[in-house]
Design a protein around this motif. Structure first.
Motif, PDB file in Angstrom:
ATOM      1  N   MET A  69       8.367   3.904  -6.283  1.00  0.00           N
ATOM      2  CA  MET A  69       7.477   5.354  -6.427  1.00  0.00           C
ATOM      3  C   MET A  69       6.429   4.745  -5.499  1.00  0.00           C
ATOM      4  N   LYS A  70       5.625   4.887  -4.273  1.00  0.00           N
ATOM      5  CA  LYS A  70       4.628   4.574  -3.980  1.00  0.00           C
ATOM      6  C   LYS A  70       3.709   5.921  -3.482  1.00  0.00           C
ATOM      7  N   LEU A  71       2.461   4.715  -3.763  1.00  0.00           N
ATOM      8  CA  LEU A  71       1.207   5.731  -3.688  1.00  0.00           C
ATOM      9  C   LEU A  71       0.903   5.208  -1.725  1.00  0.00           C
ATOM     10  N   LYS A  72       0.430   6.610  -1.155  1.00  0.00           N
ATOM     11  CA  LYS A  72       0.499   6.960  -0.059  1.00  0.00           C
ATOM     12  C   LYS A  72      -0.623   7.052   0.374  1.00  0.00           C
ATOM     13  N   ILE A  73      -1.437   6.255   0.977  1.00  0.00           N
ATOM     14  CA  ILE A  73      -3.270   6.279   1.051  1.00  0.00           C
ATOM     15  C   ILE A  73      -3.204   6.741   2.846  1.00  0.00           C
ATOM     16  N   ALA A  74      -4.189   7.417   3.059  1.00  0.00           N
ATOM     17  CA  ALA A  74      -4.375   7.926   4.649  1.00  0.00           C
ATOM     18  C   ALA A  74      -5.545   6.922   4.704  1.00  0.00           C
ATOM     19  N   GLY A  79      -8.602  -5.893  -5.183  1.00  0.00           N
ATOM     20  CA  GLY A  79      -6.839  -7.022  -5.316  1.00  0.00           C
ATOM     21  C   GLY A  79      -5.592  -6.270  -4.537  1.00  0.00           C
ATOM     22  N   ILE A  80      -6.322  -5.407  -3.531  1.00  0.00           N
ATOM     23  CA  ILE A  80      -4.633  -4.846  -3.181  1.00  0.00           C
ATOM     24  C   ILE A  80      -4.903  -5.565  -1.355  1.00  0.00           C
ATOM     25  N   ASP A  81      -3.817  -5.701  -1.307  1.00  0.00           N
ATOM     26  CA  ASP A  81      -3.582  -6.753   0.094  1.00  0.00           C
ATOM     27  C   ASP A  81      -3.198  -6.436   0.716  1.00  0.00           C
ATOM     28  N   ILE A  82      -3.537  -6.079   1.911  1.00  0.00           N
ATOM     29  CA  ILE A  82      -3.014  -4.708   3.223  1.00  0.00           C
ATOM     30  C   ILE A  82      -2.927  -5.507   4.699  1.00  0.00           C
ATOM     31  N   ASN A  83      -1.825  -5.643   4.898  1.00  0.00           N
ATOM     32  CA  ASN A  83      -1.707  -6.823   6.342  1.00  0.00           C
ATOM     33  C   ASN A  83      -1.490  -5.412   7.198  1.00  0.00           C
ATOM     34  N   ASN A  84      -3.409  -5.987   7.820  1.00  0.00           N
ATOM     35  CA  ASN A  84      -4.066  -4.897   8.283  1.00  0.00           C
ATOM     36  C   ASN A  84      -3.787  -5.209  10.491  1.00  0.00           C
ATOM     37  N   SER A 134       1.261  -5.935  -0.609  1.00  0.00           N
ATOM     38  CA  SER A 134       2.075  -6.943  -0.843  1.00  0.00           C
ATOM     39  C   SER A 134       2.534  -6.842  -2.241  1.00  0.00           C
ATOM     40  N   ASN A 135       0.836  -6.590  -3.149  1.00  0.00           N
ATOM     41  CA  ASN A 135       1.081  -6.885  -4.768  1.00  0.00           C
ATOM     42  C   ASN A 135       0.390  -5.244  -5.556  1.00  0.00           C
ATOM     43  N   PHE A 136       0.971  -4.270  -4.259  1.00  0.00           N
ATOM     44  CA  PHE A 136      -0.030  -2.619  -5.053  1.00  0.00           C
ATOM     45  C   PHE A 136       1.295  -1.821  -4.391  1.00  0.00           C
TER      46      PHE A 136
END
Ligand code: ATP
Ligand code: MG
Length: 284
Positions: free
Chosen positions: A1-6, A25-30, A40-42
């Protein structure tokens, strides 16, 4: 289950949106030119979109939540919940006219032609002021409309006002004050709601910390009570003895605004070596 953010793909809100997630604290590769990525961690999936499309995606539930300007949420009239103001992307939607226009009040807009990318908000503003005017919807470069004879006034987003100034315009009415907000779908599933609550908790800790500073100062012991009484603090301040006899180190937290108000009184009361340092996260 994931939360989808725009979030905005590129533009004024893009970097601050990613920065906010990082601070939470949320790492996303942009990756450039990516439409979608995952943290990667949320349990978060990130969609990169035009800001105009974000309210629709949230209403439809394609995205659960999104970061977008309040101005866009209001203009698009989609059914979404504004759950948190985010403190960046601050601007105002303002009416502006040519400098030579002898403007005295909203009544001067009666029967005029107004160019804007925000026809809904402008129509609302005019109606609530009892004004009838012609609204010309244009999607960009609104500020050149008066100069080329397309309109008598414009309604556009302003932050410093320099664009208006450079185009020979003056700001005459603030129609709306806006900032980036976190908006959410009306019918989130319980699992998504839980993830949103978790994210909101982090956002609030980050926001609180931004406005709050950690203060350290040295005080002669005989002035301690007076100095402590000046400090608002979360509870009572921490007081530690210094190596030098008769002196203590006082630690507390306070909001940035409070700091400027009390700094003089602290010095006058005998405080020395005052340090004010940023706080990264704050949970109370
Ligand atoms: P997109 O390509 O996503 O449609 P855009 O060109 O419509 O982007 P931007 O100019 O990147 O939008 O602005 C995005 C948001 O940034 C605005 O909707 C507004 O909420 C905010 N903003 C803050 N300051 C300003 C400003 N001075 N001018 C315009 N927008 C601003
Ligand atoms: Mg846009």
């Amino acid at each position: 289950m994931k939360l989808k953010i725009a979030i905005q793909k590129s533009g004024r809100l893009h970097e601050d949106s990613i920065k906010l997630l990082k601070e939470c604290g949320i790492d996303i590769n942009n990756g450039v030119n990516k439409l979608k990525t995952e943290a990667s961690n949320f349990p978060l999936e990130v969609f990169f979109l035009r800001d105009d499309d974000i309210p629709q995606y949230i209403e439809d539930g394609v995205a659960d939540i999104g970061i977008v300007g309040e101005n866009v949420v209001l203009e698009k009239q989609k059914q979404v919940n504004i759950v948190q103001k985010l403190g960046f992307g601050k601007c105002r939607l303002s009416m502006a006219v040519e400098k030579s226009f002898d403007y005295t009040g909203v009544q001067d807009l009666q029967n005029k032609r107004i160019a804007t990318s925000y026809p809904v908000i402008v129509a609302d503003f005019l109606e609530s002021n009892g004004i009838t005017a012609e609204i010309h919807e244009i999607s960009g470069s609104v500020e050149i409309a008066p100069g080329i004879g397309l309109a008598d006034a414009i309604c556009d987003l302003v932050s410093s006002g320099s664009t208006l100034f450079m185009n020979g315009l003056k700001e005459v009415e603030t129609v709306l004050k806006s900032e980036a907000v976190l908006a959410a779908n009306h019918n989130l599933q319980p699992a998504q709601q839980q993830l949103l609550d978790k994210l909101l908790f982090r956002i609030q800790a980050v926001k609180k910390a931004k406005n709050t500073k950690y203060i350290l100062l040295n005080a002669p012991n005989d002035k301690l009570n007076e100095i402590i009484s000046l400090l608002p603090g979360m509870k009572s301040p921490t007081v530690l003895p210094l190596a030098e006899a008769g002196w203590s180190s006082v630690h507390s937290v306070l909001s940035e605004n409070e700091f400027w108000d009390i700094i003089e009184s602290l010095k006058a009361a005998g405080a020395e070596g005052i340090l004010v340092v940023p706080i990264e996260k704050m949970v109370i």
